[in-house]
Scaffold this motif. Structure first.
Motif, short mmCIF file in Angstrom:
data_model
loop_
_atom_site.label_atom_id
_atom_site.label_comp_id
_atom_site.label_asym_id
_atom_site.label_seq_id
_atom_site.Cartn_x
_atom_site.Cartn_y
_atom_site.Cartn_z
N LEU A 162 0.83 -1.20 0.00
CA LEU A 162 0.00 0.00 0.00
C LEU A 162 0.86 1.25 0.00
O LEU A 162 1.91 1.28 0.66
N GLU A 163 0.41 2.26 -0.73
CA GLU A 163 1.11 3.55 -0.69
C GLU A 163 0.26 4.55 0.08
O GLU A 163 -0.95 4.65 -0.13
N THR A 164 0.89 5.30 0.97
CA THR A 164 0.20 6.34 1.70
C THR A 164 -0.01 7.53 0.76
O THR A 164 0.92 7.96 0.09
N ASN A 165 -1.22 8.04 0.71
CA ASN A 165 -1.56 9.20 -0.10
C ASN A 165 -1.98 10.33 0.82
O ASN A 165 -2.29 10.11 1.98
N LYS A 166 -2.01 11.54 0.29
CA LYS A 166 -2.52 12.67 1.06
C LYS A 166 -3.36 13.53 0.13
O LYS A 166 -3.23 13.46 -1.09
N LEU A 167 -4.24 14.31 0.75
CA LEU A 167 -5.08 15.23 -0.02
C LEU A 167 -4.52 16.63 0.11
O LEU A 167 -4.17 17.07 1.21
N GLU A 168 -4.43 17.32 -1.01
CA GLU A 168 -3.99 18.70 -1.03
C GLU A 168 -5.02 19.54 -1.75
O GLU A 168 -5.82 19.02 -2.52
N GLY A 169 -4.98 20.83 -1.54
CA GLY A 169 -5.93 21.72 -2.19
C GLY A 169 -7.07 22.07 -1.26
O GLY A 169 -7.05 21.76 -0.07
N SER A 170 -8.08 22.68 -1.83
CA SER A 170 -9.22 23.13 -1.01
C SER A 170 -10.11 21.95 -0.64
O SER A 170 -10.08 20.90 -1.27
N ILE A 171 -10.92 22.16 0.36
CA ILE A 171 -11.85 21.11 0.81
C ILE A 171 -12.90 20.81 -0.26
O ILE A 171 -13.42 19.71 -0.33
N LEU A 172 -13.18 21.78 -1.11
CA LEU A 172 -14.18 21.59 -2.16
C LEU A 172 -13.64 20.86 -3.37
O LEU A 172 -14.39 20.25 -4.12
N SER A 173 -12.33 20.94 -3.58
CA SER A 173 -11.75 20.23 -4.74
C SER A 173 -10.37 19.67 -4.37
O SER A 173 -9.36 20.11 -4.90
N PRO A 174 -10.36 18.71 -3.45
CA PRO A 174 -9.08 18.13 -3.04
C PRO A 174 -8.44 17.32 -4.17
O PRO A 174 -9.13 16.79 -5.03
N VAL A 175 -7.13 17.25 -4.12
CA VAL A 175 -6.36 16.50 -5.12
C VAL A 175 -5.55 15.44 -4.39
O VAL A 175 -4.88 15.74 -3.40
N LEU A 176 -5.61 14.21 -4.86
CA LEU A 176 -4.86 13.10 -4.28
C LEU A 176 -3.40 13.19 -4.72
O LEU A 176 -3.12 13.32 -5.90
N VAL A 177 -2.49 13.13 -3.75
CA VAL A 177 -1.05 13.21 -4.04
C VAL A 177 -0.37 11.99 -3.43
O VAL A 177 -0.55 11.69 -2.25
N LYS A 178 0.42 11.28 -4.23
CA LYS A 178 1.17 10.14 -3.74
C LYS A 178 2.34 10.63 -2.91
O LYS A 178 2.97 11.63 -3.24
N THR A 179 2.67 9.93 -1.81
CA THR A 179 3.76 10.35 -0.94
C THR A 179 5.05 9.59 -1.18
O THR A 179 6.11 10.02 -0.73
N GLY A 180 4.97 8.43 -1.83
CA GLY A 180 6.15 7.61 -2.01
C GLY A 180 6.46 6.73 -0.81
O GLY A 180 7.41 5.96 -0.82
N HIS A 181 5.62 6.81 0.22
CA HIS A 181 5.79 5.97 1.42
C HIS A 181 4.92 4.72 1.27
O HIS A 181 3.71 4.81 1.06
N PHE A 182 5.54 3.56 1.35
CA PHE A 182 4.83 2.30 1.16
C PHE A 182 4.84 1.45 2.43
O PHE A 182 5.77 1.54 3.23
N GLU A 183 3.79 0.65 2.60
CA GLU A 183 3.71 -0.34 3.67
C GLU A 183 3.33 -1.66 3.03
O GLU A 183 2.62 -1.69 2.03
N GLU A 184 3.78 -2.73 3.61
CA GLU A 184 3.39 -4.05 3.14
C GLU A 184 2.69 -4.76 4.28
O GLU A 184 3.19 -4.83 5.39
N ARG A 185 1.49 -5.28 4.00
CA ARG A 185 0.69 -6.00 5.00
C ARG A 185 0.54 -7.45 4.57
O ARG A 185 0.13 -7.73 3.45
#
Length: 119
Positions: free
Chosen positions: A11-34
């Motif tokens: 899994l890759e951790t993602n974050k939301l950037e931008g305004s609350i009305l039009s957020p944009v998904l941004v990949k962080t490059g941080h991965f976890e394996e479960r």
């Protein structure tokens, strides 16, 4: 025959950037394996236009709307046409987010009925 058993999910951790009305998904490059032994594929991730007469933002993959009321290119409400879920706000949130989103759309439908905007 190649062994096709699932042993883990990456899994890759993602974050939301931008305004609350039009957020944009941004990949962080941080991965976890479960570790796991079962993976279920979810159908879909991004909404697509299925009717060219319904205003659609192809960049965001959503029907253009204001609180679930579909709006045209000029921002004018098209009364009687509504949307909810990912087609309303994009592929963000969890099941509760989608449920609350549906409640919001239902509230504006009821408001339009009470205000006589629908026949």
């Amino acid at each position: 025959m190649k062994d096709s058993r699932v042993t883990a999910v990456r899994l890759e951790t993602n974050k939301l950037e931008g305004s609350i009305l039009s957020p944009v998904l941004v990949k962080t490059g941080h991965f976890e394996e479960r570790q796991c032994s079962l993976a279920v594929c979810s159908i879909g991730y991004r909404s697509e236009s299925i009717d060219t007469s319904v205003p659609f933002d192809y960049g965001r993959g959503v029907v253009t709307n204001n609180m679930g009321r579909v709006v045209d290119a000029n921002g004018n409400t098209i009364f009687g046409l509504y949307c909810s879920g990912w087609v309303k706000r994009g592929p963000v949130g969890v099941l509760v987010s989608t449920m609350n989103d549906a409640f919001e759309t239902a509230e504006v439908i009821l408001e339009d009925i009470r205000e006589g905007r629908l026949q």
